[in-house]
Each structure stands twice: as C-alpha cells, then as structure tokens.
Design a protein around this motif. Structure first.
Motif, PDB file in Angstrom:
ATOM      1  N   THR A 135      47.440  30.454  34.679  1.00 58.67           N
ATOM      2  CA  THR A 135      48.003  31.736  34.258  1.00 58.67           C
ATOM      3  C   THR A 135      49.306  32.062  34.976  1.00 58.67           C
ATOM      4  N   HIS A 149      43.316  31.582  30.569  1.00 55.35           N
ATOM      5  CA  HIS A 149      43.944  32.818  30.102  1.00 55.35           C
ATOM      6  C   HIS A 149      42.914  33.785  29.531  1.00 55.35           C
ATOM      7  N   ARG A 179      41.461  35.435  32.436  1.00 53.58           N
ATOM      8  CA  ARG A 179      42.392  36.435  32.980  1.00 53.58           C
ATOM      9  C   ARG A 179      42.359  37.715  32.140  1.00 53.58           C
ATOM     10  N   ILE A 180      42.272  37.559  30.825  1.00 50.22           N
ATOM     11  CA  ILE A 180      42.169  38.739  29.964  1.00 50.22           C
ATOM     12  C   ILE A 180      40.906  39.527  30.298  1.00 50.22           C
ATOM     13  N   ASN A 201      42.504  42.900  31.511  1.00 50.69           N
ATOM     14  CA  ASN A 201      42.757  43.799  30.387  1.00 50.69           C
ATOM     15  C   ASN A 201      42.016  45.124  30.475  1.00 50.69           C
ATOM     16  N   VAL A 203      40.956  40.126  21.220  1.00 55.82           N
ATOM     17  CA  VAL A 203      40.931  38.866  21.961  1.00 55.82           C
ATOM     18  C   VAL A 203      40.386  37.774  21.044  1.00 55.82           C
ATOM     19  N   THR A 213      50.577  36.093  22.853  1.00 55.61           N
ATOM     20  CA  THR A 213      50.071  37.273  22.161  1.00 55.61           C
ATOM     21  C   THR A 213      50.995  37.579  20.996  1.00 55.61           C
ATOM     22  N   ALA A 263      50.879  42.050  28.852  1.00 55.11           N
ATOM     23  CA  ALA A 263      50.053  40.847  28.809  1.00 55.11           C
ATOM     24  C   ALA A 263      50.766  39.676  29.474  1.00 55.11           C
ATOM     25  N   MET A 265      48.128  37.248  31.288  1.00 55.91           N
ATOM     26  CA  MET A 265      47.143  37.094  30.215  1.00 55.91           C
ATOM     27  C   MET A 265      47.657  36.201  29.102  1.00 55.91           C
TER      28      MET A 265
END
Length: 468
Positions: free
Chosen positions: A4, A29, A32-33, A37, A46, A77, A161, A166
C-alpha cells in the motif's frame, strides 16, 4: 513489503516481472480499506470479490506468458460519477443508487485493459457541485490530516483513498478544481488534462451545457507525478462516443523552452495566506534550481477569467437546480443551500446577449493566454490562496461562498480556458499539506507534468498517511 506504500509504477513493474502477484497487491489494499475507510469514509463501494477475481485472472495471464499491460495489478478507485459496470454510477444521489451502467467509460476500459484493478468507488458531493465531499447517499468523507477540515471536492473520496494507501491511484473529474483541490488537501498529485484529451465519463448521449463541454475534464490522482504520466498515457485519446474528444500525441518528456511565470497573488486580489505564498516561492526556487528561468509576473486577466467562470457555471446550473421538476430527483440540503448562497453575489447571464457575450469574451482571454504561454510555457501559482476551510464553512452564507471562489481564482481560470494543470505538494506545515499548481498551454499536458516532476523532486513525499 507493504504494497500500500508503493506507487502505481512500482506495483506494475513488480507484478509484470513476477516479484509479487496482483492477488497479493489487491489483498493488501483491501485490508487497508477495511482498516482505514471506517475513519475517513472515502470509499463508498468496496469491490472485494470482483477485485480478487480480476487479480487472480491477471496472475493467470502472466503465468501463461501473456502481456499484462502497463498498469498490471495497480489498485484504483473510480469516482461515483464515472461509468464502471461493477457498480451503479450514482453521482452521490440516493435516487440513482440502482443506475448500473451498461458499459464502462472508454478511459476506464483502457485502464482495465492495461491491467488496472478497481478496488472501490470514490465518494463525492452530489453531482459534484461543492468544494467539499458530502452527500445524502454515502455521507461525509473526512480529511485524513485534519478531520475538522474539508477534504476538498468534488473528487474528495478518490483523493483521500490514494493519500491513505487504500488505492495507488484514483479517477476523478474537474469542472472547478475538483481534481486539484482535493489532491492539494490530501497531499497528493493530480492532473487536470486539457479539454478533450480524455473522453466523457460515460457513453450516454444527452444535452450537455456548454460550460461542461469546455471546462469539465476527467483525469487521474496519484502519489507521484510519474504515475500521473503513466496513467494519462493510457487513458487519453478520442473515442466514437464523445464528439469533443481528440487524440493528441503525448510525449514522454519535454525539451522546449523552460520559462516560468510565477503568480503568488493571482489577479492581485490579496487575501493570500503566508504559508501559501511561501509554498509558491519554494516551488519557484525548486524550478530555478532545476534549470527553469523564473520570473514573478502576472498571467493575463485572471480576474475576468474567474469571474466569467462563476457567471457561466451559475447561469447554466441555476435552472436545473432551482426550478422545481427540472432535476430528476432530490438534491441534498447542503448542495441546494450552497448553490443558493453562491448565486447571491453572481451577476447571472440571464439575457441572450449577456450569455453570448461571455462566451465571446472567453476567446479574447484564451488568445491572451496562448500568447503568454508562448513566452512562459508554465504558470506557477497557488491551488487555493487559503487553508482548507473547516467543515460547514461553505454553508455559512453568501459571503463564504464568494470567499471560497476568490481563494480558488487561479484554479477555475484553468477550467475556464480548458488548460492542463497539475497540483503537486511541497511538504507539510504541521499536519497541513502545502502545495502549488502548474498550468501549461492547451495540449501541453506533458509540459505541466515535466514542471511538476521537477517541483516534486525537491520535496519529500508526505503520503501515504494514516489518518489521525
């Protein structure tokens, strides 16, 4: 290795040569989200299983000896108003929650074909008409540096993000600074391409206001200028759906005249924060050290360009937003309040002569900037002349909306003229990202990227960041 923290270029190189798998990158990733998030609400949807499936398929292709593409395994994203068939294109509107597009936007399809893997959707204000990121469908995105301040808008979800690791890159759009402002707030980079260089955000053919035709663009956000160059090199070019799209060669570098016009106080309106001024001068020093000839000189008619941008955008949007029954569904109270306050201080172009005259005057200013850019290929100045405001400031009355527009005067000038611009950070003041923008001539996207790369090289990276 923490995937990430890698740039898009490093991820793609590692996946391509087999040092690590796309599956491992995507999983990191997604983790990480899941971690970050909930604190920032930047990612609205997601793509857990779809991203995993795409990554596994890419790894299988690589194992079979197939060419994976220049963006192999790069997690991205996609903003809520850009067509991606993996989920609805909502523009942050509750009544559009079921509007799943029939096809990907052309530039999205190009990125997918190049190996990029969407991991989520980026939040935005409904229909993108605020310099903040909040809506009734998904709620507010938080600034990871200071949760009391806005993250900018309208591509705020994608900017946050990317800044928080993310995603390695994001896709957004820019009608009044909506790529550059949230990138600046997040401490990352963004490219607002020249008008027409990137196709429309979808394939639907419907009437489009002139200001959107000439001032709105789609573009990338990332954590390095090299990544902007890489992604733009894949996504640019015309298609058969967007009649305004063009294909122009995108050079890999720039070897032309290296002269920079520096404006610390665009249009001489004052109200420039001391740290903003210092950031512009620090960036000018970085360019001078890199061999650019730097002069502090004002570009043409920023006052008129910014004023007409506000008049045209307000005049064209007022009937749609304020006339009952015109817009196909309800807007959030915040967007309606902001827009009503915004037009209080605007002289609307409510006659045919006034409206036509504004577009005619645009030609005069575009010609003046074309001449200016022949002498100074780059204009360097602030993204915004003030710090990012606290949450709620833009809803505190007409004076606040006018103050924001004044702070963003150079930002919207690039939109008004359809010019390419790159936002690039210049470090931190405490937990406040600092930065500047560079503006080049029409189709001089590579020039803006070259100057931004030289600025970036002089300052340490400030992202990815773990939110407070």
């Amino acid at each position: 290795m923490d995937f990430t923290e890698l740039t898009a270029g490093r991820i793609a190189a590692g996946v391509r040569d087999g040092r690590f798998s796309a599956a491992a990158v995507v999983e990191a990733h997604l983790d990480r989200i899941a971690e970050v998030n909930p604190r920032v609400n930047a990612v609205t949807v997601v793509f857990d299983e779809k991203a995993r499936t795409a990554a596994a398929a890419l790894d299988d292709r690589i194992a079979a000896g197939e060419e994976p593409g220049p963006l192999a395994g790069v997690p991205i994203t996609v903003k809520e108003n850009i067509d991606l068939t993996w989920s609805a294109t909502t523009s942050g509107l509750p009544f559009a929650a079921g509007h799943v597009p029939a096809a990907d936007a052309t530039f999205v399809g190009r990125l997918l074909a190049a190996g990029a893997i969407p991991v989520g959707r980026g939040n935005m204000p409904d229909i993108g008409l605020r310099w903040d990121t909040d809506n009734d469908l998904f709620g507010r995105t938080r600034n990871p540096w200071d949760p009391d301040r806005v993250p900018g808008g309208s591509s705020g979800g994608d900017a946050v993000a990317v800044a928080t690791g993310m995603a390695a890159a994001g896709l957004g759009n820019d009608y009044g600074g909506s790529l550059r402002l949230p990138a600046h707030a997040a401490g990352i980079v963004a490219l607002r391409p020249s008008a027409g260089r990137v196709t429309a955000p979808g394939h639907a053919v419907e009437p489009v206001p002139l200001s959107l035709q000439h001032m709105a663009v789609n573009g990338p956000l990332a954590r390095s200028v090299a990544d902007l160059d890489l992604i733009f090199g894949v996504m640019h070019g015309a298609d058969d759906h967007d009649p305004l799209s063009v294909t122009v060669e995108h050079p890999s570098g720039y070897d032309g005249p290296r002269r920079v016009a520096v404006t610390v106080d665009p249009a001489g309106w004052g109200e420039v924060d001391a740290e903003v001024a210092a950031a512009v001068r620090a960036a000018a020093g970085a360019l001078a050290a890199a061999g650019w000839e730097v002069d502090e000189v004002e570009p043409p008619a920023v006052d008129r360009c910014a004023t007409i941008w506000r008049q045209l955008s307000s005049t064209e949007n007022a009937p749609m937003l304020l006339t009952p029954g015109v817009f196909p569904g309800p807007l959030s109270a915040g967007t309606v309040r902001y827009f009503k306050d915004n037009i209080v201080d605007v002289e609307l172009l409510d006659t045919s002569a006034a409206y036509q005259g504004a577009w005619a005057e645009r030609f005069v200013h575009a010609a003046a900037w074309r001449r200016f850019h022949s002498r100074y290929p780059i204009v360097l100045g602030p993204v915004t002349t003030q710090p990012m405001p606290e949450i709620g400031y833009d809803l505190s009355g007409p004076a606040a909306t006018t103050a924001l527009w004044r702070a963003h005067r150079l930002l919207v000038t690039a939109n008004f003229l359809g010019l390419p611009a790159v936002a690039v950070p210049t470090g931190l003041s405490g937990r406040r990202p600092l930065g500047v923008q560079v503006i080049a001539r029409q189709h001089g996207d590579h020039i803006a990227l070259a100057a931004a790369r030289d600025i970036e090289a002089a300052f340490p990276a400030v992202t990815p960041i773990r939110p407070a």
